[in-house]
Design a protein around this motif. Structure first.
Motif, short mmCIF file in Angstrom:
data_model
loop_
_atom_site.label_atom_id
_atom_site.label_comp_id
_atom_site.label_asym_id
_atom_site.label_seq_id
_atom_site.Cartn_x
_atom_site.Cartn_y
_atom_site.Cartn_z
N GLU A 1 0.81 -1.21 0.00
CA GLU A 1 0.00 0.00 0.00
C GLU A 1 0.85 1.27 0.00
OE1 GLU A 1 -3.25 0.28 -0.31
OE2 GLU A 1 -3.47 -1.90 -0.43
N ASP A 2 2.14 1.13 0.21
CA ASP A 2 3.01 2.29 0.31
C ASP A 2 3.24 2.92 -1.06
OD1 ASP A 2 4.50 4.12 1.63
OD2 ASP A 2 6.12 2.76 2.22
N ARG A 3 3.71 4.17 -1.05
CA ARG A 3 3.97 4.88 -2.30
C ARG A 3 5.46 4.85 -2.60
NH1 ARG A 3 2.55 11.19 -2.97
NH2 ARG A 3 4.21 11.30 -1.42
N ASP A 4 5.76 4.53 -3.84
CA ASP A 4 7.15 4.53 -4.29
C ASP A 4 7.61 5.98 -4.44
OD1 ASP A 4 9.53 4.38 -5.75
OD2 ASP A 4 8.88 2.62 -6.86
N PRO A 5 8.70 6.38 -3.79
CA PRO A 5 9.18 7.77 -3.91
C PRO A 5 9.45 8.18 -5.36
CG PRO A 5 10.33 6.63 -2.14
CD PRO A 5 9.53 5.59 -2.86
N LEU A 6 9.84 7.21 -6.20
CA LEU A 6 10.14 7.54 -7.60
C LEU A 6 8.88 7.80 -8.43
CD1 LEU A 6 13.07 5.09 -8.45
CD2 LEU A 6 13.18 7.50 -7.78
N SER A 7 7.71 7.55 -7.84
CA SER A 7 6.47 7.81 -8.59
C SER A 7 6.12 9.29 -8.62
CB SER A 7 5.31 7.03 -7.95
OG SER A 7 5.00 7.54 -6.66
N ILE A 8 6.71 10.05 -7.73
CA ILE A 8 6.40 11.49 -7.68
C ILE A 8 7.02 12.19 -8.89
CG2 ILE A 8 6.70 13.60 -6.33
CD1 ILE A 8 6.91 11.79 -3.85
N GLY A 9 6.20 12.96 -9.59
CA GLY A 9 6.68 13.69 -10.75
C GLY A 9 6.70 12.89 -12.04
N LEU A 10 6.00 11.75 -12.06
CA LEU A 10 5.99 10.94 -13.28
C LEU A 10 5.45 11.70 -14.47
CD1 LEU A 10 4.84 7.33 -12.24
CD2 LEU A 10 7.11 8.09 -12.94
N SER A 11 4.49 12.58 -14.22
CA SER A 11 3.86 13.30 -15.34
C SER A 11 4.83 14.22 -16.07
CB SER A 11 2.65 14.10 -14.85
OG SER A 11 3.08 15.08 -13.92
N THR A 12 5.94 14.54 -15.43
CA THR A 12 6.92 15.43 -16.06
C THR A 12 7.98 14.67 -16.84
OG1 THR A 12 8.41 15.42 -14.14
CG2 THR A 12 6.62 17.05 -14.14
N LYS A 13 7.93 13.34 -16.75
CA LYS A 13 8.95 12.52 -17.42
C LYS A 13 8.47 12.13 -18.81
CE LYS A 13 10.68 10.57 -13.06
NZ LYS A 13 11.96 11.30 -13.09
N SER A 14 9.41 11.73 -19.65
CA SER A 14 9.07 11.27 -20.99
C SER A 14 8.44 9.88 -20.91
CB SER A 14 10.32 11.20 -21.87
OG SER A 14 11.17 10.14 -21.42
N ASP A 15 7.75 9.49 -21.97
CA ASP A 15 7.14 8.17 -22.02
C ASP A 15 8.20 7.08 -21.82
OD1 ASP A 15 4.79 9.43 -22.50
OD2 ASP A 15 4.58 8.75 -24.58
N ASP A 16 9.33 7.24 -22.48
CA ASP A 16 10.39 6.24 -22.38
C ASP A 16 10.91 6.12 -20.95
OD1 ASP A 16 10.08 5.87 -25.05
OD2 ASP A 16 12.08 6.57 -25.64
#
Length: 293
Positions: free
Chosen positions: A7-22
């Motif tokens: 149920e925890d959140r992966d810290p690397l998930s923050i800001g995904l919308s700013t990253k490229s698809d690749d």
């Protein structure tokens, strides 16, 4: 607040919308690979579970699966695939799914909270003493799955439990617990991602090891399959030619006489006998073709 890993959140998930698809896809793949690393850590537990499943199979016991939601779908997939891949008798397979077959299209979540339904589904499944039940729950605390395991314990049915959180009720209830300690999901709580990949890999490893030890997988071939469609017939012809060095014509004729059963056809060719005698010999050797190769 300390959350379970699933149920925890992966810290690397923050800001995904700013990253490229690749970059997003590369991160998703990375977490899938790390989820599979958790399977490697569980190999000793997986080995013990496979040995228990092998014993149950040798004893002609029934094999059940239980689960809810996406974990239940992973369990269902294994249950449905074993007869076709390795020749597990379908009449001895059982699937206990929260909400039943009608819930497969909609996956209503309320069913997984019903512990009593788990008890009921186990009691009507025909599973009992000497049989084995495999339960899958990412959280390790799904009420429906726990209900099936509680009923199994009372009935003397052995249990294999797969969960992705440590120190959970499912693992504590299991005779053969398998902890798949996968990292937090990129989408918090979406355990159809890494957790499910680890579950699927572990189940594949269990069934493949059992098939190998029982002689259902020989020289990299699924020799216990029954060829009942064109794809499987073509595969069966290749298997027979590889195992016996026979011609394509002999492979085709023998398979037809054997009713599509690869082991029977192979023994017919190797021993120059008819299908009836080949079936008798295989029965005497617990269906294991390997001694004749």
């Amino acid at each position: 607040m300390n959350l379970p890993t699933t149920e925890d959140r992966d810290p690397l998930s923050i800001g995904l919308s700013t990253k490229s698809d690749d970059d997003v896809l590369a991160l998703l793949l990375l977490r899938q690979k790390q989820a599979l690393d958790a399977v490697e850590q569980a190999i000793p537990q997986i080995s013990r579970a496979a040995d228990a499943l092998k014993r149950a199979t040798q004893a002609d016991s029934k094999i059940g699966y239980s689960g809810a939601g996406s974990a239940g779908l992973t369990a269902l997939s294994d249950c449905l695939e074993l007869p076709g891949t390795f020749g597990f008798p379908p009449e001895r397979m059982r699937m206990l799914y929260a909400g039943g077959a009608e819930n497969l299209l909609h996956l209503a979540g309320t069913h997984e909270d019903n512990e009593a339904a788990g008890h009921h589904d186990f009691q009507t499944s025909g599973l009992g003493k000497g049989d084995i039940l495999i339960g899958v729950s990412a959280s390790g605390s799904t009420h429906y799955t726990l209900g099936t395991f509680q009923a199994a314990k009372a009935a003397g049915t052995e249990t294999i439990g797969l969960a992705n959180n440590p120190n959970t009720p499912l693992l504590e209830l299991s005779d053969y617990p398998i902890l798949l300690n996968t990292p937090a999901e990129i989408i918090a709580g979406s355990t159809r991602l890494g957790a499910a990949s680890a579950q699927k890999a572990a189940l594949n490893m269990i069934s493949t090891l059992v098939a190998l030890r029982l002689g259902h997988a020989v020289r990299g071939h699924m020799v216990n399959l029954v060829a009942d469609n064109e794809k499987l017939k073509a595969r069966a012809h290749r298997i027979l030619q590889d195992l016996t060095n026979c011609s394509a014509e002999v492979a085709e004729n023998s398979l037809e006489q054997a009713g599509g059963r690869v082991k029977t056809a192979a023994l017919m060719i190797l021993q120059n006998i008819d299908a009836t005698r080949a079936e008798q010999i295989l029965e005497e050797h617990s269906g294991n073709l390997r001694p004749f190769l």
